[in-house]
Design a protein around this motif. Structure first.
Motif, PDB file in Angstrom:
ATOM      1  N   THR A 120      -5.381-105.096 -14.553  1.00 24.95           N
ATOM      2  CA  THR A 120      -4.469-103.967 -14.380  1.00 24.95           C
ATOM      3  C   THR A 120      -3.483-103.937 -15.537  1.00 24.95           C
ATOM      4  N   ARG A 121      -3.070-102.738 -15.879  1.00 22.66           N
ATOM      5  CA  ARG A 121      -2.055-102.547 -16.916  1.00 22.66           C
ATOM      6  C   ARG A 121      -1.149-101.408 -16.479  1.00 22.66           C
ATOM      7  N   CYS A 122       0.118-101.514 -16.839  1.00 23.60           N
ATOM      8  CA  CYS A 122       1.072-100.449 -16.563  1.00 23.60           C
ATOM      9  C   CYS A 122       1.845-100.154 -17.840  1.00 23.60           C
ATOM     10  N   GLU A 123       2.091 -98.875 -18.069  1.00 27.08           N
ATOM     11  CA  GLU A 123       2.799 -98.447 -19.272  1.00 27.08           C
ATOM     12  C   GLU A 123       3.923 -97.508 -18.868  1.00 27.08           C
ATOM     13  N   ARG A 124       5.114 -97.786 -19.362  1.00 30.20           N
ATOM     14  CA  ARG A 124       6.277 -96.929 -19.109  1.00 30.20           C
ATOM     15  C   ARG A 124       6.100 -95.637 -19.875  1.00 30.20           C
ATOM     16  N   LEU A 125       6.291 -94.513 -19.195  1.00 32.37           N
ATOM     17  CA  LEU A 125       6.267 -93.197 -19.812  1.00 32.37           C
ATOM     18  C   LEU A 125       7.658 -92.584 -19.711  1.00 32.37           C
ATOM     19  N   ALA A 126       7.891 -91.486 -20.398  1.00 34.82           N
ATOM     20  CA  ALA A 126       9.204 -90.845 -20.371  1.00 34.82           C
ATOM     21  C   ALA A 126       9.638 -90.491 -18.948  1.00 34.82           C
ATOM     22  N   SER A 127       8.706 -90.050 -18.110  1.00 35.87           N
ATOM     23  CA  SER A 127       9.095 -89.628 -16.759  1.00 35.87           C
ATOM     24  C   SER A 127       8.429 -90.448 -15.657  1.00 35.87           C
ATOM     25  N   GLY A 128       7.825 -91.576 -16.005  1.00 33.54           N
ATOM     26  CA  GLY A 128       7.155 -92.350 -14.962  1.00 33.54           C
ATOM     27  C   GLY A 128       6.378 -93.522 -15.509  1.00 33.54           C
ATOM     28  N   VAL A 129       5.198 -93.733 -14.929  1.00 38.38           N
ATOM     29  CA  VAL A 129       4.387 -94.890 -15.284  1.00 38.38           C
ATOM     30  C   VAL A 129       2.910 -94.504 -15.292  1.00 38.38           C
ATOM     31  N   ARG A 130       2.182 -95.049 -16.239  1.00 35.81           N
ATOM     32  CA  ARG A 130       0.728 -94.914 -16.293  1.00 35.81           C
ATOM     33  C   ARG A 130       0.155 -96.231 -15.791  1.00 35.81           C
ATOM     34  N   ILE A 131      -0.705 -96.142 -14.797  1.00 30.18           N
ATOM     35  CA  ILE A 131      -1.334 -97.300 -14.186  1.00 30.18           C
ATOM     36  C   ILE A 131      -2.799 -97.296 -14.598  1.00 30.18           C
ATOM     37  N   GLU A 132      -3.297 -98.432 -15.076  1.00 26.81           N
ATOM     38  CA  GLU A 132      -4.707 -98.556 -15.456  1.00 26.81           C
ATOM     39  C   GLU A 132      -5.344 -99.717 -14.714  1.00 26.81           C
ATOM     40  N   VAL A 133      -6.590 -99.518 -14.304  1.00 25.89           N
ATOM     41  CA  VAL A 133      -7.400-100.590 -13.731  1.00 25.89           C
ATOM     42  C   VAL A 133      -8.688-100.643 -14.541  1.00 25.89           C
ATOM     43  N   HIS A 134      -8.965-101.788 -15.130  1.00 21.99           N
ATOM     44  CA  HIS A 134     -10.147-102.010 -15.957  1.00 21.99           C
ATOM     45  C   HIS A 134     -11.147-102.851 -15.190  1.00 21.99           C
ATOM     46  N   ASP A 135     -12.429-102.473 -15.259  1.00 29.19           N
ATOM     47  CA  ASP A 135     -13.475-103.328 -14.685  1.00 29.19           C
ATOM     48  C   ASP A 135     -14.699-103.288 -15.588  1.00 29.19           C
ATOM     49  N   ALA A 136     -15.643-104.172 -15.334  1.00 29.65           N
ATOM     50  CA  ALA A 136     -16.800-104.346 -16.214  1.00 29.65           C
ATOM     51  C   ALA A 136     -17.993-103.482 -15.833  1.00 29.65           C
ATOM     52  N   ASN A 137     -17.855-102.619 -14.856  1.00 25.15           N
ATOM     53  CA  ASN A 137     -18.956-101.766 -14.440  1.00 25.15           C
ATOM     54  C   ASN A 137     -18.957-100.488 -15.281  1.00 25.15           C
ATOM     55  N   GLU A 138     -20.127-100.048 -15.710  1.00 23.03           N
ATOM     56  CA  GLU A 138     -20.261 -98.861 -16.559  1.00 23.03           C
ATOM     57  C   GLU A 138     -20.227 -97.548 -15.779  1.00 23.03           C
ATOM     58  N   ASP A 139     -20.401 -97.586 -14.461  1.00 21.81           N
ATOM     59  CA  ASP A 139     -20.429 -96.360 -13.657  1.00 21.81           C
ATOM     60  C   ASP A 139     -19.027 -95.801 -13.490  1.00 21.81           C
ATOM     61  N   TRP A 140     -18.861 -94.523 -13.809  1.00 25.35           N
ATOM     62  CA  TRP A 140     -17.564 -93.872 -13.705  1.00 25.35           C
ATOM     63  C   TRP A 140     -17.427 -93.213 -12.339  1.00 25.35           C
ATOM     64  N   PRO A 141     -16.265 -93.370 -11.699  1.00 23.07           N
ATOM     65  CA  PRO A 141     -16.054 -92.733 -10.400  1.00 23.07           C
ATOM     66  C   PRO A 141     -15.890 -91.225 -10.571  1.00 23.07           C
ATOM     67  N   GLU A 142     -16.227 -90.509  -9.518  1.00 21.94           N
ATOM     68  CA  GLU A 142     -16.082 -89.054  -9.512  1.00 21.94           C
ATOM     69  C   GLU A 142     -15.341 -88.631  -8.257  1.00 21.94           C
ATOM     70  N   LEU A 143     -14.516 -87.626  -8.400  1.00 21.10           N
ATOM     71  CA  LEU A 143     -13.805 -87.058  -7.263  1.00 21.10           C
ATOM     72  C   LEU A 143     -14.808 -86.335  -6.384  1.00 21.10           C
ATOM     73  N   GLN A 144     -14.848 -86.701  -5.111  1.00 21.93           N
ATOM     74  CA  GLN A 144     -15.805 -86.102  -4.186  1.00 21.93           C
ATOM     75  C   GLN A 144     -15.081 -85.648  -2.938  1.00 21.93           C
ATOM     76  N   GLY A 145     -15.476 -84.491  -2.420  1.00 25.60           N
ATOM     77  CA  GLY A 145     -14.939 -84.036  -1.147  1.00 25.60           C
ATOM     78  C   GLY A 145     -15.571 -84.825  -0.022  1.00 25.60           C
ATOM     79  N   GLN A 146     -14.794 -85.155   0.980  1.00 26.13           N
ATOM     80  CA  GLN A 146     -15.290 -85.917   2.117  1.00 26.13           C
ATOM     81  C   GLN A 146     -15.076 -85.114   3.384  1.00 26.13           C
ATOM     82  N   GLY A 147     -16.016 -85.207   4.283  1.00 24.61           N
ATOM     83  CA  GLY A 147     -15.886 -84.552   5.569  1.00 24.61           C
ATOM     84  C   GLY A 147     -14.800 -85.200   6.402  1.00 24.61           C
TER      85      GLY A 147
END
Length: 125
Positions: free
Chosen positions: A49-76
């Motif tokens: 995990t990494r966090c970076e201070r921005l002018a109005s907040g914070v950027r949060i990053e999570v790094h992992d070794a898997n090549e598959d990218w997540p996608e936003l999906q609608g759920q019932g």
């Protein structure tokens, strides 16, 4: 996960962003949960995990070794899982994404800020 949340809260306090802590912690938890459940890191590879201070907040990053990218999906309404990125999307005002990282895998990032893009309760007044 608990140590990542503690470090995030410490960083936010040091930056004077305590008002974003609850929302940022929830976003971090969702991103970490996705990395653990779906990232399937190979033996010996860690999630970072990494966090970076921005002018109005914070950027949060999570790094992992898997090549598959997540996608936003609608759920019932009856789905028992699969809402993590929907929650991240709502809490960040759609300010999240996925990108490559150095080496194997990906980084998933999200921005939690004071700029009004997040719903009430996460704006960190």
């Amino acid at each position: 996960m608990a140590s990542a949340r503690r470090e995030l809260r410490r960083g936010l306090a040091a930056w004077g962003l305590e008002g974003l802590a609850d929302c940022a912690e929830l976003v971090l938890t969702e991103l970490l949960t996705n990395a653990v459940q779906h990232g399937c890191p190979p033996q010996g590879r860690q999630i970072e995990t990494r966090c970076e201070r921005l002018a109005s907040g914070v950027r949060i990053e999570v790094h992992d070794a898997n090549e598959d990218w997540p996608e936003l999906q609608g759920q019932g309404a009856d789905a028992e899982s699969g809402r993590g990125l929907l929650l991240v999307d709502a809490l960040t005002g759609s300010r999240w994404g996925v990108g490559p990282r150095d080496g194997v895998g990906k980084r998933v990032w999200a921005v939690v800020s004071h700029d009004g893009s997040a719903p009430d309760g996460c704006a960190g007044r």
